[in-house]
Motif scaffolding. Structure first.
Motif, short mmCIF file in Angstrom:
data_model
loop_
_atom_site.label_atom_id
_atom_site.label_comp_id
_atom_site.label_asym_id
_atom_site.label_seq_id
_atom_site.Cartn_x
_atom_site.Cartn_y
_atom_site.Cartn_z
N ARG A 160 -57.27 49.22 -35.16
CA ARG A 160 -57.21 49.05 -36.61
C ARG A 160 -57.45 47.51 -37.18
NH1 ARG A 160 -52.05 51.07 -38.48
NH2 ARG A 160 -52.84 50.83 -40.47
N ASN A 161 -57.84 46.83 -36.14
CA ASN A 161 -58.24 45.21 -36.65
C ASN A 161 -56.94 44.61 -37.32
OD1 ASN A 161 -59.76 43.17 -36.13
ND2 ASN A 161 -60.48 43.36 -38.34
N GLN A 210 -54.03 41.79 -36.99
CA GLN A 210 -53.65 40.64 -36.19
C GLN A 210 -52.09 40.57 -36.42
OE1 GLN A 210 -55.76 38.54 -35.00
NE2 GLN A 210 -57.34 40.16 -35.21
N GLU A 264 -55.61 48.68 -42.35
CA GLU A 264 -56.70 48.00 -41.64
C GLU A 264 -57.04 46.78 -41.82
OE1 GLU A 264 -60.07 50.33 -40.76
OE2 GLU A 264 -58.92 52.32 -40.51
N ASN A 265 -57.41 45.93 -41.00
CA ASN A 265 -57.84 44.33 -41.16
C ASN A 265 -56.43 43.70 -41.56
OD1 ASN A 265 -60.63 44.89 -40.37
ND2 ASN A 265 -60.74 45.81 -42.38
N THR A 314 -52.65 41.77 -41.56
CA THR A 314 -51.85 40.81 -40.61
C THR A 314 -50.52 41.13 -40.89
OG1 THR A 314 -53.54 39.19 -41.25
CG2 THR A 314 -51.70 38.33 -40.42
#
Length: 124
Positions: free
Chosen positions: A13-14, A16, A51-52, A54
């Motif tokens: 799911r990208n 971080q 998604e994307n 942090t």
């Protein structure tokens, strides 16, 4: 170690995970129990992060407590959800029992920008 354990979930799911620099705070605790608590909190943070997104992990010493804060960018909990989580015997309820066994505590803060879970342990 924990970051690599969750890498398949975060990569898909990208998401971080930002970890603090490795410092020795002189904490004497059951590392397996603490790892279990962290796994539970990180798993929830990943589950509810967009998604994307942090996930931020921060550590600090405040007075006589070592604090680990895990903050996500998910939809955030609310008072009822948090109360249900603590009393259900799963999720945050497990983390609460672990932290009590370690002589510490857990605190949650939430907003529409995400949830922050603070795990606090006594400094020896």
């Amino acid at each position: 170690e924990l970051k690599s354990e969750f890498e398949p979930l975060t990569a898909a799911r990208n998401i971080q995970i930002k970890l603090p620099d490795d410092k020795d705070f002189g904490i004497m605790t059951d590392k397996l129990l603490l790892k279990s608590a962290l796994q539970n909190v990180l798993s929830n943070a990943i589950k509810y992060s967009p998604e994307n997104g942090t996930i931020y992990c921060e550590t600090q010493v405040i007075q006589d407590k070592f604090e680990i804060m895990i903050r996500d960018q998910g939809p955030g909990l609310n008072e009822k959800t948090t109360k249900d989580e603590y009393s259900s015997g799963k999720g945050l309820g497990i983390v609460k029992r672990i932290m009590q066994e370690l002589g510490g505590n857990i605190e949650t803060e939430w907003s529409d920008k995400g949830t922050a879970v603070k795990l606090r342990l006594p400094v020896e």
